[in-house]
Design a protein around this motif. Structure first.
Motif, PDB file in Angstrom:
ATOM      1  N   VAL A  56      77.779   4.389  -4.017  1.00  0.00           N
ATOM      2  CA  VAL A  56      78.079   5.816  -4.151  1.00  0.00           C
ATOM      3  C   VAL A  56      76.864   6.630  -3.723  1.00  0.00           C
ATOM      4  O   VAL A  56      75.720   6.188  -3.850  1.00  0.00           O
ATOM      5  CB  VAL A  56      78.473   6.188  -5.597  1.00  0.00           C
ATOM      6  CG1 VAL A  56      79.788   5.537  -5.982  1.00  0.00           C
ATOM      7  CG2 VAL A  56      77.372   5.802  -6.580  1.00  0.00           C
ATOM      8  N   ARG A  57      77.124   7.823  -3.210  1.00  0.00           N
ATOM      9  CA  ARG A  57      76.062   8.748  -2.813  1.00  0.00           C
ATOM     10  C   ARG A  57      75.758   9.701  -3.963  1.00  0.00           C
ATOM     11  O   ARG A  57      76.660  10.098  -4.708  1.00  0.00           O
ATOM     12  CB  ARG A  57      76.480   9.549  -1.579  1.00  0.00           C
ATOM     13  CG  ARG A  57      76.869   8.709  -0.389  1.00  0.00           C
ATOM     14  CD  ARG A  57      77.179   9.604   0.817  1.00  0.00           C
ATOM     15  NE  ARG A  57      77.931   8.883   1.834  1.00  0.00           N
ATOM     16  CZ  ARG A  57      77.370   8.133   2.781  1.00  0.00           C
ATOM     17  NH1 ARG A  57      76.058   8.025   2.846  1.00  0.00           N
ATOM     18  NH2 ARG A  57      78.115   7.504   3.672  1.00  0.00           N
ATOM     19  N   LEU A  90      70.495  10.047  -2.390  1.00  0.00           N
ATOM     20  CA  LEU A  90      70.335   8.635  -2.694  1.00  0.00           C
ATOM     21  C   LEU A  90      71.667   7.904  -2.593  1.00  0.00           C
ATOM     22  O   LEU A  90      72.735   8.495  -2.751  1.00  0.00           O
ATOM     23  CB  LEU A  90      69.775   8.460  -4.107  1.00  0.00           C
ATOM     24  CG  LEU A  90      68.410   9.092  -4.389  1.00  0.00           C
ATOM     25  CD1 LEU A  90      68.053   8.900  -5.856  1.00  0.00           C
ATOM     26  CD2 LEU A  90      67.337   8.512  -3.483  1.00  0.00           C
ATOM     27  N   VAL A  91      71.580   6.603  -2.326  1.00  0.00           N
ATOM     28  CA  VAL A  91      72.730   5.704  -2.410  1.00  0.00           C
ATOM     29  C   VAL A  91      72.478   4.734  -3.553  1.00  0.00           C
ATOM     30  O   VAL A  91      71.431   4.087  -3.614  1.00  0.00           O
ATOM     31  CB  VAL A  91      72.937   4.921  -1.102  1.00  0.00           C
ATOM     32  CG1 VAL A  91      73.989   3.828  -1.292  1.00  0.00           C
ATOM     33  CG2 VAL A  91      73.370   5.860   0.019  1.00  0.00           C
ATOM     34  N   VAL A  92      73.428   4.657  -4.471  1.00  0.00           N
ATOM     35  CA  VAL A  92      73.335   3.771  -5.622  1.00  0.00           C
ATOM     36  C   VAL A  92      74.230   2.562  -5.382  1.00  0.00           C
ATOM     37  O   VAL A  92      75.424   2.710  -5.093  1.00  0.00           O
ATOM     38  CB  VAL A  92      73.754   4.498  -6.918  1.00  0.00           C
ATOM     39  CG1 VAL A  92      73.678   3.560  -8.119  1.00  0.00           C
ATOM     40  CG2 VAL A  92      72.874   5.734  -7.131  1.00  0.00           C
ATOM     41  N   THR A  93      73.641   1.372  -5.487  1.00  0.00           N
ATOM     42  CA  THR A  93      74.367   0.127  -5.219  1.00  0.00           C
ATOM     43  C   THR A  93      74.457  -0.709  -6.490  1.00  0.00           C
ATOM     44  O   THR A  93      73.425  -1.185  -6.992  1.00  0.00           O
ATOM     45  CB  THR A  93      73.652  -0.704  -4.142  1.00  0.00           C
ATOM     46  OG1 THR A  93      73.506   0.067  -2.948  1.00  0.00           O
ATOM     47  CG2 THR A  93      74.423  -1.981  -3.827  1.00  0.00           C
ATOM     48  N   PRO A  94      75.662  -0.902  -7.049  1.00  0.00           N
ATOM     49  CA  PRO A  94      75.812  -1.862  -8.153  1.00  0.00           C
ATOM     50  C   PRO A  94      75.730  -3.275  -7.571  1.00  0.00           C
ATOM     51  O   PRO A  94      76.608  -3.705  -6.837  1.00  0.00           O
ATOM     52  CB  PRO A  94      77.194  -1.548  -8.717  1.00  0.00           C
ATOM     53  CG  PRO A  94      77.909  -0.753  -7.679  1.00  0.00           C
ATOM     54  CD  PRO A  94      76.915  -0.232  -6.702  1.00  0.00           C
ATOM     55  N   LEU A  95      74.662  -3.972  -7.880  1.00  0.00           N
ATOM     56  CA  LEU A  95      74.372  -5.236  -7.209  1.00  0.00           C
ATOM     57  C   LEU A  95      75.452  -6.304  -7.380  1.00  0.00           C
ATOM     58  O   LEU A  95      75.780  -7.004  -6.412  1.00  0.00           O
ATOM     59  CB  LEU A  95      73.007  -5.750  -7.672  1.00  0.00           C
ATOM     60  CG  LEU A  95      71.834  -4.829  -7.301  1.00  0.00           C
ATOM     61  CD1 LEU A  95      70.551  -5.311  -7.965  1.00  0.00           C
ATOM     62  CD2 LEU A  95      71.664  -4.740  -5.793  1.00  0.00           C
ATOM     63  N   LEU A 108      78.936   3.070   3.794  1.00  0.00           N
ATOM     64  CA  LEU A 108      78.778   2.447   2.486  1.00  0.00           C
ATOM     65  C   LEU A 108      79.705   1.251   2.328  1.00  0.00           C
ATOM     66  O   LEU A 108      80.792   1.196   2.885  1.00  0.00           O
ATOM     67  CB  LEU A 108      79.080   3.461   1.380  1.00  0.00           C
ATOM     68  CG  LEU A 108      78.201   4.713   1.321  1.00  0.00           C
ATOM     69  CD1 LEU A 108      78.515   5.507   0.066  1.00  0.00           C
ATOM     70  CD2 LEU A 108      76.722   4.359   1.389  1.00  0.00           C
ATOM     71  N   ARG A 109      79.228   0.300   1.552  1.00  0.00           N
ATOM     72  CA  ARG A 109      80.056  -0.825   1.127  1.00  0.00           C
ATOM     73  C   ARG A 109      80.877  -0.429  -0.104  1.00  0.00           C
ATOM     74  O   ARG A 109      80.584   0.577  -0.763  1.00  0.00           O
ATOM     75  CB  ARG A 109      79.185  -2.031   0.771  1.00  0.00           C
ATOM     76  CG  ARG A 109      78.602  -2.775   1.960  1.00  0.00           C
ATOM     77  CD  ARG A 109      77.719  -3.902   1.469  1.00  0.00           C
ATOM     78  NE  ARG A 109      77.227  -4.737   2.550  1.00  0.00           N
ATOM     79  CZ  ARG A 109      77.769  -5.887   2.928  1.00  0.00           C
ATOM     80  NH1 ARG A 109      78.839  -6.347   2.291  1.00  0.00           N
ATOM     81  NH2 ARG A 109      77.246  -6.592   3.915  1.00  0.00           N
TER      82      ARG A 109
END
Length: 294
Positions: A260-261, A144-149, A255-256
């Motif tokens: 994080v992965r 998964l990729v977790v994106t802090p919006l 990734l931006r």
């Protein structure tokens, strides 16, 4: 049934009027309340994908008439690259009583033979992944990729806007996706669309809370590359609806800053019926991730 003294089990479909059998076995196999399963089955029925695809809600494994195993099979229909229709069947939440566990591969093989379809398993344990890989399943993602919006919301979004999917926009999308995604709103999901000067890009989210944080799980995305381009607009859309984190598949994308992965959330699929996994598309619409994981 006996043959030369050997006992055989029977795998048969379970339909809408037999939901109690499914719920009884699922409660036996999983530490979830009865309402979790009964409500989840109701969502599958309400969504209507199984009825359109002609796939039962699930299958039961019986030994001498006694149910000893179960698999839920949420399903839906897609258009193939060749323009025909094909079925996607999600093998979900399967359980076999411990003394019959050795029959699990036979149960799964029976279901795979019953449908000319692409099959998915989106929540398999490591042990189940080994069984599925032996049956021809392949990895869909790396994790998964977790994106802090908030970390991406202030960047430019290339002139795109994001809004909730409505009936008018649904009709502008492909016939197998637009109306189907819109029906997910009735089961608590959030269908949306990225609007650019040239096209509409459909999205589907499911909101959850983990460790007190409101999160959006990306369950359908027409184009991962387009999502990366327009991610700031998507972030602003989700923040306006109270979410602070977005979780989606790791497909090896760049990734931006802040993303994080995570090496979990692995998913599997077996091509069939003219369908295979498209590397640039996330498509878990109609699956257990929409109907059960609330």
């Amino acid at each position: 049934m006996q043959w030369w003294g050997i006992q055989f089990c029977v795998v048969r479909p379970i339909h809408n009027d037999e939901r109690t059998i499914l719920v009884d076995l699922l409660c036996e196999g999983f530490k979830k309340p009865r309402s979790f399963w009964s409500d989840g089955l109701e969502r599958i029925v309400r969504l209507g994908g199984n009825a359109v695809a002609g796939v039962p809600l699930g299958y039961v494994l019986s030994d001498n008439g006694q149910p000893v195993g179960v698999v839920l099979t949420p399903a839906s229909v897609r258009l193939t690259p060749a323009g025909g229709q094909a079925t996607v069947v999600n093998l979900s939440s399967w359980y076999v009583a411990p003394r019959h566990r050795w029959r699990a591969p036979v149960m799964l093989q029976s279901i795979l033979r019953a449908h000319d379809a692409m099959f998915t398993d989106l929540t398999a344990t490591p042990e189940v992944r080994k069984i599925n890989e032996a049956l021809g399943f392949e990895s869909v993602n790396r994790g998964l990729v977790v994106t802090p919006l908030p970390a991406v919301a202030l960047a430019r979004s290339g002139g795109a806007t994001v809004r909730e999917l409505d009936a008018r926009a649904a009709l502008e999308l492909p016939a197998d996706i637009g109306p189907f995604l819109l029906r997910h709103k009735d089961i608590g999901c959030l269908p949306a669309v990225i609007e650019t000067p040239n096209r509409l890009l459909p999205l589907l989210f499911r909101s959850t809370r983990r460790k007190g944080l409101p999160m959006a799980h990306l369950l359908y995305c027409e184009s991962n590359s387009a999502l990366a381009e327009y991610l700031p607009a998507v972030a602003r859309f989700l923040i306006a609806r109270g979410m602070v984190i977005m979780v989606g598949d790791d497909r090896g994308q760049r990734l931006r800053l802040g993303q994080v992965r995570r090496p979990y959330g692995l998913k599997l699929a077996r091509p069939g019926g003219g369908l295979s996994v498209a590397p640039d598309r996330v498509d878990y619409a109609g699956s257990e991730l929409c109907c059960l994981a609330f």
